[in-house]
Every structure is written in structure tokens, then in C-alpha cells.
Design a protein around this motif. Structure first.
Motif, PDB file in Angstrom:
ATOM      1  N   ALA A   1       1.205  -1.208   0.253  1.00  0.00           N
ATOM      2  CA  ALA A   1      -0.086   0.029   0.345  1.00  0.00           C
ATOM      3  C   ALA A   1       0.742   1.429  -0.065  1.00  0.00           C
ATOM      4  N   THR A   2       1.727   1.506   0.869  1.00  0.00           N
ATOM      5  CA  THR A   2       2.741   2.112   0.838  1.00  0.00           C
ATOM      6  C   THR A   2       3.598   2.449  -0.560  1.00  0.00           C
ATOM      7  N   ASP A   3       4.186   1.504  -1.666  1.00  0.00           N
ATOM      8  CA  ASP A   3       4.461   1.388  -2.783  1.00  0.00           C
ATOM      9  C   ASP A   3       3.105   2.135  -3.388  1.00  0.00           C
ATOM     10  N   SER A   4       2.614   2.162  -3.908  1.00  0.00           N
ATOM     11  CA  SER A   4       1.073   2.313  -4.309  1.00  0.00           C
ATOM     12  C   SER A   4       1.182   4.244  -4.062  1.00  0.00           C
ATOM     13  N   VAL A   5       0.992   4.267  -3.201  1.00  0.00           N
ATOM     14  CA  VAL A   5       0.331   5.923  -2.364  1.00  0.00           C
ATOM     15  C   VAL A   5       2.038   6.769  -3.190  1.00  0.00           C
ATOM     16  N   SER A   6       3.167   6.261  -2.949  1.00  0.00           N
ATOM     17  CA  SER A   6       4.416   6.466  -3.101  1.00  0.00           C
ATOM     18  C   SER A   6       4.890   7.378  -4.170  1.00  0.00           C
ATOM     19  N   ARG A   7       3.924   5.771  -5.471  1.00  0.00           N
ATOM     20  CA  ARG A   7       3.917   6.382  -7.186  1.00  0.00           C
ATOM     21  C   ARG A   7       2.744   7.287  -7.131  1.00  0.00           C
ATOM     22  N   ILE A   8       1.926   7.549  -6.356  1.00  0.00           N
ATOM     23  CA  ILE A   8       0.985   8.304  -6.912  1.00  0.00           C
ATOM     24  C   ILE A   8       1.688   9.617  -7.037  1.00  0.00           C
ATOM     25  N   VAL A   9       1.587   9.317  -5.507  1.00  0.00           N
ATOM     26  CA  VAL A   9       2.762  11.278  -4.676  1.00  0.00           C
ATOM     27  C   VAL A   9       3.701  11.508  -5.581  1.00  0.00           C
ATOM     28  N   ARG A  10       4.129  10.257  -6.016  1.00  0.00           N
ATOM     29  CA  ARG A  10       5.508  11.336  -7.083  1.00  0.00           C
ATOM     30  C   ARG A  10       5.026  11.800  -8.209  1.00  0.00           C
ATOM     31  N   HIS A  11       3.449  11.124  -8.843  1.00  0.00           N
ATOM     32  CA  HIS A  11       3.577  11.081  -9.785  1.00  0.00           C
ATOM     33  C   HIS A  11       2.365  12.331  -9.914  1.00  0.00           C
ATOM     34  N   GLU A  12       1.430  12.959  -9.265  1.00  0.00           N
ATOM     35  CA  GLU A  12       1.014  13.902  -8.937  1.00  0.00           C
ATOM     36  C   GLU A  12       1.081  15.083  -8.454  1.00  0.00           C
ATOM     37  N   GLN A  13       2.453  14.815  -7.410  1.00  0.00           N
ATOM     38  CA  GLN A  13       3.167  16.475  -7.267  1.00  0.00           C
ATOM     39  C   GLN A  13       2.380  17.028  -6.369  1.00  0.00           C
ATOM     40  N   PRO A  14       1.657  16.688  -5.269  1.00  0.00           N
ATOM     41  CA  PRO A  14       0.723  17.541  -4.510  1.00  0.00           C
ATOM     42  C   PRO A  14       0.809  18.291  -3.437  1.00  0.00           C
ATOM     43  N   SER A  15       0.528  20.062  -4.196  1.00  0.00           N
ATOM     44  CA  SER A  15       0.730  21.166  -2.601  1.00  0.00           C
ATOM     45  C   SER A  15       1.478  19.942  -1.069  1.00  0.00           C
ATOM     46  N   LEU A  16      -0.059  19.621  -1.143  1.00  0.00           N
ATOM     47  CA  LEU A  16      -0.282  19.050   0.555  1.00  0.00           C
ATOM     48  C   LEU A  16      -1.331  18.027  -0.122  1.00  0.00           C
ATOM     49  N   ILE A  17      -1.441  17.397   1.282  1.00  0.00           N
ATOM     50  CA  ILE A  17      -2.004  16.462   1.313  1.00  0.00           C
ATOM     51  C   ILE A  17      -2.871  15.984   2.212  1.00  0.00           C
ATOM     52  N   GLU A  18      -4.643  16.017   2.300  1.00  0.00           N
ATOM     53  CA  GLU A  18      -5.532  16.165   3.599  1.00  0.00           C
ATOM     54  C   GLU A  18      -5.661  14.828   3.962  1.00  0.00           C
ATOM     55  N   VAL A  19      -5.861  14.103   4.516  1.00  0.00           N
ATOM     56  CA  VAL A  19      -6.063  12.823   5.099  1.00  0.00           C
ATOM     57  C   VAL A  19      -7.437  13.666   5.824  1.00  0.00           C
ATOM     58  N   GLY A  20      -8.737  11.611   5.652  1.00  0.00           N
ATOM     59  CA  GLY A  20      -9.811  12.416   6.490  1.00  0.00           C
ATOM     60  C   GLY A  20      -9.725  11.053   7.359  1.00  0.00           C
ATOM     61  N   SER A  21      -8.733   9.950   7.441  1.00  0.00           N
ATOM     62  CA  SER A  21      -8.997   9.008   8.649  1.00  0.00           C
ATOM     63  C   SER A  21      -8.101   9.156   9.419  1.00  0.00           C
ATOM     64  N   PRO A  22      -8.048   8.914  10.877  1.00  0.00           N
ATOM     65  CA  PRO A  22      -7.572   8.828  12.169  1.00  0.00           C
ATOM     66  C   PRO A  22      -6.296   7.415  11.965  1.00  0.00           C
ATOM     67  N   PHE A  23      -7.269   6.331  10.915  1.00  0.00           N
ATOM     68  CA  PHE A  23      -6.257   5.225  11.645  1.00  0.00           C
ATOM     69  C   PHE A  23      -5.159   4.948  10.488  1.00  0.00           C
ATOM     70  N   ILE A  24      -5.167   4.211   9.442  1.00  0.00           N
ATOM     71  CA  ILE A  24      -3.951   3.736   8.474  1.00  0.00           C
ATOM     72  C   ILE A  24      -4.011   4.038   8.328  1.00  0.00           C
ATOM     73  N   ILE A  25      -4.907   5.138   7.319  1.00  0.00           N
ATOM     74  CA  ILE A  25      -4.306   5.931   5.618  1.00  0.00           C
ATOM     75  C   ILE A  25      -2.649   7.044   6.758  1.00  0.00           C
ATOM     76  N   PRO A  26      -3.281   7.499   7.370  1.00  0.00           N
ATOM     77  CA  PRO A  26      -1.931   8.573   8.004  1.00  0.00           C
ATOM     78  C   PRO A  26      -0.447   8.052   7.786  1.00  0.00           C
ATOM     79  N   TRP A  27      -0.592   7.089   8.198  1.00  0.00           N
ATOM     80  CA  TRP A  27       0.650   6.424   8.650  1.00  0.00           C
ATOM     81  C   TRP A  27       1.223   5.544   7.200  1.00  0.00           C
ATOM     82  N   ILE A  28       0.676   5.022   6.524  1.00  0.00           N
ATOM     83  CA  ILE A  28       1.194   4.696   4.869  1.00  0.00           C
ATOM     84  C   ILE A  28       1.228   6.080   4.649  1.00  0.00           C
ATOM     85  N   THR A  29       0.635   6.989   4.340  1.00  0.00           N
ATOM     86  CA  THR A  29       1.018   8.477   3.583  1.00  0.00           C
ATOM     87  C   THR A  29       1.912   9.108   3.854  1.00  0.00           C
ATOM     88  N   ARG A  30       2.013   9.571   5.890  1.00  0.00           N
ATOM     89  CA  ARG A  30       3.615   9.634   6.169  1.00  0.00           C
ATOM     90  C   ARG A  30       4.598   8.782   5.225  1.00  0.00           C
TER      91      ARG A  30
END
Length: 308
Positions: A1-30
Motif C-alpha cells: 500500500a505504501t508503494d502504491s501511495v508513493s507512486r501516486i504522490v510522485r506522479h501527481e506532485q501535490p502541494s499538500l495532502i489532506e487525510v480524512g481518516s485517523p487510523f491506517i491511512i495517515p501512517w501509510i501516507t507519512r
């Protein structure tokens, strides 16, 4: 999951990421953005400690321990974000209570074209379509779960019907459905299954005389705002975020856990000019929850975070 998120982030190059869940997603995204210098913000949609212990010390030692542990976890999670966004003063107060105070308030928006008083012209047909009573009518829309405290609504509604003839509908589904149907007043309640179609929901909300927002832990209360946008006044419990919406004159509040208070307020509202009150409810939705204005506020917060 981390590799998939990393690929998406590197491709999209966002200025900021909003996280809407307090559980697994923040740690994967970080983990995915650790080397990219992209800030994350959290949008807090749930009062997690109160989900474990909605009544504080009265809920017992185990629930209290779970609430304390979740508060500790949220404080640790807070270190990942320069800012947490909340949708209400209630949510900000609850976070401050557990030691999280770097927050910005941005309310949620509502589709003012879909949820519109114009649908009220078809109220009679809508009631026929959903087999709703041809009488003064109130309804709750949402999940039939214990934290919504719908038993209090049914406890009080027998008196409401006796005094003013108003009927009650419950729209949705959930683990408490059988219990609610078995309630002594349950046979007088109209149960409508969960409505997946948003236009059906808008039609139904516009066909009501009064909307019941019974959940005391709502961090915003979107369905209440959707009802107000349809020109339907709201009766809400005096806890959570929904009272912030009705203070403009679009409804009233009752005392949490007190069926008599709910009955008295409901009867009082049905005796008032609900059409005028619904107009004030719609005006509140237009002034505070139009999506254009909400997005302006949200992107102003984003810009401030990126500029740090």
C-alpha cells in the motif's frame, strides 16, 4: 500500500495532502511522502474518544480506558500534521479537551441546487411514493445505531402524537433496527430503507415538516444541513455540532436523554409557523454552507499551511 501511495504522490506532485481518516491511512501516507517535503493536514470527522465513552465516567472503567487510550493515540497522530481541520466549534472544543489545539474551522458544504425548497411542491407525491403518513410529519435519516439515541425519540413521540397528531418516520438502516421496531411505539413509526439515490433523499427531506437530528456526537451533522437547505426546520439534541446550525432560527433543541423535553419542543415547533422557520433554515444553508464559499475557506487554509 505504501508503494502504491508513493507512486501516486510522485506522479501527481501535490502541494499538500489532506487525510480524512485517523487510523491506517495517515501512517501509510507519512511513509510515502517522508522524503518529498509535502505537508499533510488532517480533517477530523469523528469524535473518537466519545465514540468509546459517550457519557464519560458513567460508561464504566473499560470504556473510559478505551477513550483515554484513543485520546493518547490522537495526540501522537497530531504530531504528523501542522494543522487539523474541523467542521464545527464542537469538534474544535472536543479536540482541545484532549490537548489538540492547532485547528482551523471550515464547515462542510451542501448541494443547494439538489437540496432545495422547490422540491416541497411535490411533497404530496413524495409521501405517496415512500408510503409516508398524510399528517404532520417528522423524520430522522441516518444509521440506526446506539450512539444516535433514537430510543429517546420513540420514547417521546407517543406524547407528541397524542398532543398534536404528528407522526414519525425513521429512514435508513443499522444494527438497532430490530430493537427500534420492537419498541412499544415502534408500530406507529414508518420505517423507510436506506436511500442511496441523493435525489430521492432530497425529495424526502423536502416532504417533511420537521427533521430530527438525534445523535449527540455529531461533529457536523450533514443530513441536518441538507434538511435545512430543503426548507425543513430541525429539532436537535442539545449536544454535538447540530445546535450550532439551528441557533439561527431554523429549529430548536431538546435536552439529551429526556423524552419529555423532546416531546415538548416538538409540540411547540408544530404549533409554530414551520414554513417561516424553514425559510430561515434555508437562508442559513445558503449563507454558511454554499460549496463555493466553503472551498474558498478551505483553500485559504491550504495556502497558509503550504506557505509555512
Amino acid at each position: 500500500a505504501t508503494d502504491s501511495v508513493s507512486r501516486i504522490v510522485r506522479h501527481e506532485q501535490p502541494s499538500l495532502i489532506e487525510v480524512g481518516s485517523p487510523f491506517i491511512i495517515p501512517w501509510i501516507t507519512r511513509s510515502a511522502v517522508r522524503s518529498l517535503d509535502i505537508p499533510m493536514v488532517c480533517f477530523a470527522h469523528t469524535d473518537v474518544p466519545r465514540q468509546f465513552a459517550p457519557n464519560g465516567a458513567r460508561d464504566g472503567a473499560l470504556r473510559g480506558a478505551l477513550a483515554t487510550a484513543s485520546a493518547w493515540y490522537l495526540r501522537r497522530l497530531d504530531r504528523l500534521f501542522p494543522l487539523t481541520i474541523v467542521a464545527s466549534d464542537y469538534a474544535a472544543t472536543e479536540l482541545a479537551r484532549i490537548g489538540i489545539d492547532r485547528v482551523a474551522k471550515v464547515p462542510l458544504g451542501v448541494d443547494l441546487e439538489r437540496f432545495s425548497p422547490q422540491r416541497r411542491a411535490c411533497a404530496r407525491e413524495t409521501r405517496r411514493r415512500f408510503a409516508l403518513p398524510d399528517a404532520p410529519l417528522a423524520a430522522f435519516v441516518g444509521r440506526f445505531a446506539s450512539e444516535k439515541e433514537l430510543g429517546v425519540v420513540l420514547d417521546g413521540w407517543r406524547e407528541v402524537e397524542r398532543r398534536c397528531g404528528a407522526r414519525l418516520a425513521l429512514v435508513g438502516a443499522g444494527p438497532m433496527e430490530a430493537t427500534l421496531k420492537a419498541h412499544p411505539y415502534g408500530h406507529r413509526v414508518t420505517f423507510v430503507p436506506f436511500l442511496a439515490d441523493r435525489d430521492d433523499l432530497a425529495d424526502l427531506l423536502a416532504s417533511l415538516d420537521l427533521y430530527i437530528a438525534a445523535g449527540p456526537l455529531e461533529t457536523f451533522g450533514l443530513s441536518a444541513i441538507e434538511a435545512m437547505a430543503c426548507g425543513t426546520p430541525v429539532l436537535t439534541v442539545d449536544s454535538g455540532a447540530v445546535p450550532e446550525h439551528v441557533r439561527t432560527g431554523g429549529g430548536s433543541v431538546y435536552e439529551r436523554g429526556h423524552a419529555g423535553s423532546l416531546a415538548n419542543e416538538a409540540v411547540r415547533l408544530f404549533a409554530h409557523e414551520l414554513t417561516a422557520m424553514g425559510g430561515r433554515a434555508r437562508a442559513h444553508a445558503e449563507s454558511a454552507h454554499a460549496w463555493d464559499a466553503v472551498f474558498d475557506q478551505l483553500f485559504a487554509v491550504y495556502r497558509n499551511v503550504v506557505a509555512r
